[in-house]
Scaffold this motif. Structure first.
Motif, PDB file in Angstrom:
ATOM      1  N   LEU A  20     -18.972  26.986 -60.121  1.00 25.86           N
ATOM      2  CA  LEU A  20     -20.142  27.509 -59.427  1.00 25.86           C
ATOM      3  C   LEU A  20     -20.709  28.723 -60.153  1.00 25.86           C
ATOM      4  O   LEU A  20     -21.928  28.931 -60.181  1.00 25.86           O
ATOM      5  N   ALA A  21     -19.824  29.539 -60.730  1.00 28.18           N
ATOM      6  CA  ALA A  21     -20.303  30.711 -61.460  1.00 28.18           C
ATOM      7  C   ALA A  21     -21.122  30.300 -62.677  1.00 28.18           C
ATOM      8  O   ALA A  21     -22.081  30.979 -63.054  1.00 28.18           O
ATOM      9  N   ALA A  22     -20.741  29.162 -63.291  1.00 28.57           N
ATOM     10  CA  ALA A  22     -21.464  28.701 -64.479  1.00 28.57           C
ATOM     11  C   ALA A  22     -22.744  27.961 -64.122  1.00 28.57           C
ATOM     12  O   ALA A  22     -23.781  28.124 -64.778  1.00 28.57           O
ATOM     13  N   VAL A  23     -22.680  27.133 -63.080  1.00 27.65           N
ATOM     14  CA  VAL A  23     -23.821  26.286 -62.722  1.00 27.65           C
ATOM     15  C   VAL A  23     -24.799  27.015 -61.809  1.00 27.65           C
ATOM     16  O   VAL A  23     -26.020  26.930 -61.987  1.00 27.65           O
ATOM     17  N   ALA A  24     -24.259  27.709 -60.809  1.00 30.13           N
ATOM     18  CA  ALA A  24     -25.123  28.376 -59.822  1.00 30.13           C
ATOM     19  C   ALA A  24     -24.564  29.768 -59.540  1.00 30.13           C
ATOM     20  O   ALA A  24     -23.891  29.976 -58.531  1.00 30.13           O
ATOM     21  N   PRO A  25     -24.803  30.707 -60.440  1.00 27.17           N
ATOM     22  CA  PRO A  25     -24.219  32.051 -60.254  1.00 27.17           C
ATOM     23  C   PRO A  25     -24.682  32.762 -58.997  1.00 27.17           C
ATOM     24  O   PRO A  25     -23.994  33.671 -58.519  1.00 27.17           O
ATOM     25  N   GLU A  26     -25.821  32.366 -58.459  1.00 21.25           N
ATOM     26  CA  GLU A  26     -26.333  33.010 -57.248  1.00 21.25           C
ATOM     27  C   GLU A  26     -25.938  32.250 -55.985  1.00 21.25           C
ATOM     28  O   GLU A  26     -26.460  32.537 -54.904  1.00 21.25           O
ATOM     29  N   ALA A  27     -25.042  31.285 -56.103  1.00 25.82           N
ATOM     30  CA  ALA A  27     -24.655  30.467 -54.955  1.00 25.82           C
ATOM     31  C   ALA A  27     -23.967  31.331 -53.905  1.00 25.82           C
ATOM     32  O   ALA A  27     -23.168  32.205 -54.241  1.00 25.82           O
ATOM     33  N   PRO A  28     -24.262  31.092 -52.610  1.00 27.96           N
ATOM     34  CA  PRO A  28     -23.618  31.873 -51.545  1.00 27.96           C
ATOM     35  C   PRO A  28     -22.133  31.545 -51.437  1.00 27.96           C
ATOM     36  O   PRO A  28     -21.665  30.489 -51.897  1.00 27.96           O
ATOM     37  N   GLY A  29     -21.381  32.436 -50.813  1.00 24.48           N
ATOM     38  CA  GLY A  29     -19.945  32.259 -50.698  1.00 24.48           C
ATOM     39  C   GLY A  29     -19.547  31.024 -49.914  1.00 24.48           C
ATOM     40  O   GLY A  29     -18.525  30.397 -50.204  1.00 24.48           O
ATOM     41  N   TRP A  30     -20.373  30.639 -48.930  1.00 22.03           N
ATOM     42  CA  TRP A  30     -20.001  29.493 -48.102  1.00 22.03           C
ATOM     43  C   TRP A  30     -20.004  28.189 -48.888  1.00 22.03           C
ATOM     44  O   TRP A  30     -19.307  27.238 -48.553  1.00 22.03           O
ATOM     45  N   LEU A  31     -20.802  28.145 -49.990  1.00 19.66           N
ATOM     46  CA  LEU A  31     -20.872  26.909 -50.772  1.00 19.66           C
ATOM     47  C   LEU A  31     -19.538  26.615 -51.444  1.00 19.66           C
ATOM     48  O   LEU A  31     -19.093  25.459 -51.500  1.00 19.66           O
ATOM     49  N   ALA A  32     -18.882  27.650 -51.949  1.00 22.06           N
ATOM     50  CA  ALA A  32     -17.576  27.457 -52.583  1.00 22.06           C
ATOM     51  C   ALA A  32     -16.567  26.926 -51.578  1.00 22.06           C
ATOM     52  O   ALA A  32     -15.756  26.039 -51.892  1.00 22.06           O
ATOM     53  N   ILE A  33     -16.612  27.445 -50.345  1.00 19.58           N
ATOM     54  CA  ILE A  33     -15.688  26.971 -49.307  1.00 19.58           C
ATOM     55  C   ILE A  33     -15.965  25.516 -48.976  1.00 19.58           C
ATOM     56  O   ILE A  33     -15.049  24.705 -48.806  1.00 19.58           O
ATOM     57  N   GLY A  91     -17.340  23.705 -41.824  1.00 23.44           N
ATOM     58  CA  GLY A  91     -16.784  24.527 -42.888  1.00 23.44           C
ATOM     59  C   GLY A  91     -17.828  25.400 -43.555  1.00 23.44           C
ATOM     60  O   GLY A  91     -17.566  26.565 -43.880  1.00 23.44           O
ATOM     61  N   GLY A  92     -19.031  24.850 -43.760  1.00 24.81           N
ATOM     62  CA  GLY A  92     -20.096  25.642 -44.355  1.00 24.81           C
ATOM     63  C   GLY A  92     -20.504  26.811 -43.477  1.00 24.81           C
ATOM     64  O   GLY A  92     -20.663  27.943 -43.944  1.00 24.81           O
ATOM     65  N   ILE A  93     -20.659  26.524 -42.188  1.00 24.32           N
ATOM     66  CA  ILE A  93     -21.001  27.598 -41.253  1.00 24.32           C
ATOM     67  C   ILE A  93     -19.885  28.637 -41.197  1.00 24.32           C
ATOM     68  O   ILE A  93     -20.128  29.847 -41.219  1.00 24.32           O
ATOM     69  N   GLY A  94     -18.639  28.149 -41.127  1.00 27.13           N
ATOM     70  CA  GLY A  94     -17.501  29.061 -41.079  1.00 27.13           C
ATOM     71  C   GLY A  94     -17.414  29.930 -42.322  1.00 27.13           C
ATOM     72  O   GLY A  94     -17.093  31.127 -42.242  1.00 27.13           O
ATOM     73  N   GLY A  95     -17.699  29.345 -43.484  1.00 30.49           N
ATOM     74  CA  GLY A  95     -17.682  30.129 -44.708  1.00 30.49           C
ATOM     75  C   GLY A  95     -18.719  31.237 -44.700  1.00 30.49           C
ATOM     76  O   GLY A  95     -18.459  32.365 -45.123  1.00 30.49           O
ATOM     77  N   ALA A  96     -19.917  30.904 -44.218  1.00 23.08           N
ATOM     78  CA  ALA A  96     -20.960  31.924 -44.134  1.00 23.08           C
ATOM     79  C   ALA A  96     -20.567  33.037 -43.171  1.00 23.08           C
ATOM     80  O   ALA A  96     -20.802  34.223 -43.434  1.00 23.08           O
ATOM     81  N   VAL A  97     -19.959  32.656 -42.051  1.00 18.08           N
ATOM     82  CA  VAL A  97     -19.526  33.656 -41.067  1.00 18.08           C
ATOM     83  C   VAL A  97     -18.418  34.527 -41.641  1.00 18.08           C
ATOM     84  O   VAL A  97     -18.393  35.750 -41.440  1.00 18.08           O
ATOM     85  N   LEU A 106     -13.072  34.963 -36.754  1.00 19.41           N
ATOM     86  CA  LEU A 106     -12.032  34.674 -35.773  1.00 19.41           C
ATOM     87  C   LEU A 106     -12.644  34.127 -34.490  1.00 19.41           C
ATOM     88  O   LEU A 106     -12.137  33.166 -33.900  1.00 19.41           O
ATOM     89  N   ALA A 107     -13.748  34.738 -34.053  1.00 19.00           N
ATOM     90  CA  ALA A 107     -14.442  34.246 -32.861  1.00 19.00           C
ATOM     91  C   ALA A 107     -14.977  32.838 -33.108  1.00 19.00           C
ATOM     92  O   ALA A 107     -14.933  31.972 -32.215  1.00 19.00           O
ATOM     93  N   PHE A 108     -15.470  32.603 -34.328  1.00 20.96           N
ATOM     94  CA  PHE A 108     -15.975  31.277 -34.686  1.00 20.96           C
ATOM     95  C   PHE A 108     -14.872  30.225 -34.602  1.00 20.96           C
ATOM     96  O   PHE A 108     -15.091  29.107 -34.102  1.00 20.96           O
ATOM     97  N   LEU A 109     -13.654  30.575 -35.090  1.00 23.80           N
ATOM     98  CA  LEU A 109     -12.527  29.652 -34.995  1.00 23.80           C
ATOM     99  C   LEU A 109     -12.226  29.285 -33.544  1.00 23.80           C
ATOM    100  O   LEU A 109     -11.971  28.120 -33.220  1.00 23.80           O
TER     101      LEU A 109
END
Length: 337
Positions: A20-33, A91-97, A106-109
């Protein structure tokens, strides 16, 4: 298959980050999750497919079932597609949270676990091939549930598509959204008395709020792990200075499943015994023991199993269950709610 799973859990972690760092360096954290979750799901799909390719033909030979290997694979893929889409979204929503705030995660879980516990039965009834329980079974079983003072939304029959599986289950923490599932082959081979005893066991789960207890048993370890990791974040930072990231991730991915399996297994076995006790008090210990005998024979199930297998199945061994019912005295008085 095990190497593939291990690779997706351990080596895949850094690989995803680098990719992701090579292809989309600006990708949000939730995308990696979300990508890591997809890798894990892919590995699990391949493992399940490998198991089905080995087990279904052997089962067909052993129990003279009519289920095709292709049909079993299609059913598994269908279920994984539903789980994968929903899991990817969650998972995407949880990653963003998680990136935003740990306490919010934790509340999301908690919210996710509650939603799954409440709406899970409806998802199961649509994910599996179920249809309305035919008469006269439907009326008779509903009358028996009313006698146990257990409310359900519906009674559904699971089409095993020639798999000849004999089983029944209750699912749902809210009476308005609670379902009872019975396999088609159970209606064919179980006597009325055996089916009554099996339903009494499931009613014991409903009256004892066992599904809610199991949901709590699954959520508590996760909250402790996430909350403990956040509370010890400074110590973890110092740990990463001396221990490689893959080592920490390996420890987490080993500890979490083992802890969840152990807790769920111990709690599940205890609740199965309590449901057995309820059924023994209401329909009789010998009647339930006879029903378990019939289930074991129809499913060609192994009666004597080890502790690890029982933990994984979240059920005590059949031999021990039957011996316990036939050796211990039980009151015939209905159990109080």
């Amino acid at each position: 298959m095990l190497l593939l799973v291990a690779g997706s859990l351990l080596g895949g972690q850094d690989g995803v980050t680098l990719l992701l760092a090579a292809v989309a360096p600006e990708a949000p954290g939730w995308l990696a999750i979300a990508v890591r979750f997809s890798l894990l799901l892919l590995a699990l799909v391949l493992v399940v497919l490998a198991v089905l390719l080995a087990v279904v033909p052997a089962d067909r030979e052993l129990r003279r079932t009519e289920q095709s290997t292709g049909g079993a694979v299609r059913e598994a893929v269908r279920a994984f597609l539903v789980i994968g889409v929903l899991g990817g979204v969650v998972g995407g929503i949880g990653g963003a949270v998680m990136v935003w705030d740990t306490w919010a995660y934790l509340a999301f879980l908690v919210v996710v676990m509650v939603v799954v516990a409440v709406l899970g039965p409806m998802l199961i009834s649509r994910m599996m091939r179920t249809r309305e329980l035919p008469e006269p079974h439907r009326s008779r079983l509903r009358e028996q549930l009313e006698a146990h003072d257990v409310r359900v939304r519906d009674l559904r029959m699971i089409d095993t598509r020639g798999g000849k599986v004999v089983n029944a289950a209750i699912s749902g923490v809210l009476p308005q959204l609670r379902y009872v599932f019975v396999t088609d082959h159970a209606l064919e081979v179980l006597s009325e008395e055996d089916l009554e005893a099996v339903l009494a066991h499931e009613a014991g789960h409903g009256k004892g709020h066992h599904l809610l207890i199991k949901a709590g048993a699954a959520l508590l370890p996760l909250l402790l792990i996430v909350g403990g990791g956040w509370a010890a974040r400074e110590q973890l930072g110092r740990l990463l200075e001396t221990v490689p990231l893959w080592g920490v991730l390996a420890a987490v991915w080993l500890v979490v499943p083992v802890l969840l399996i152990t807790v769920q297994g111990v709690v599940g076995i205890a609740l199965e015994k309590r449901a057995d006790d309820y059924a023994a008090r209401t329909v009789g210990a010998e009647q339930l023991a006879s029903a378990l005998d019939a289930l074991a024979e129809a499913n060609v199930a192994k009666r004597r199993t080890g502790r690890l297998w029982n933990l994984l199945q979240q059920h005590p061994g059949l031999e021990g269950r039957i011996a316990r019912l036939r050796s211990a005295p039980h009151s015939e008085e209905p159990a109080d709610g």
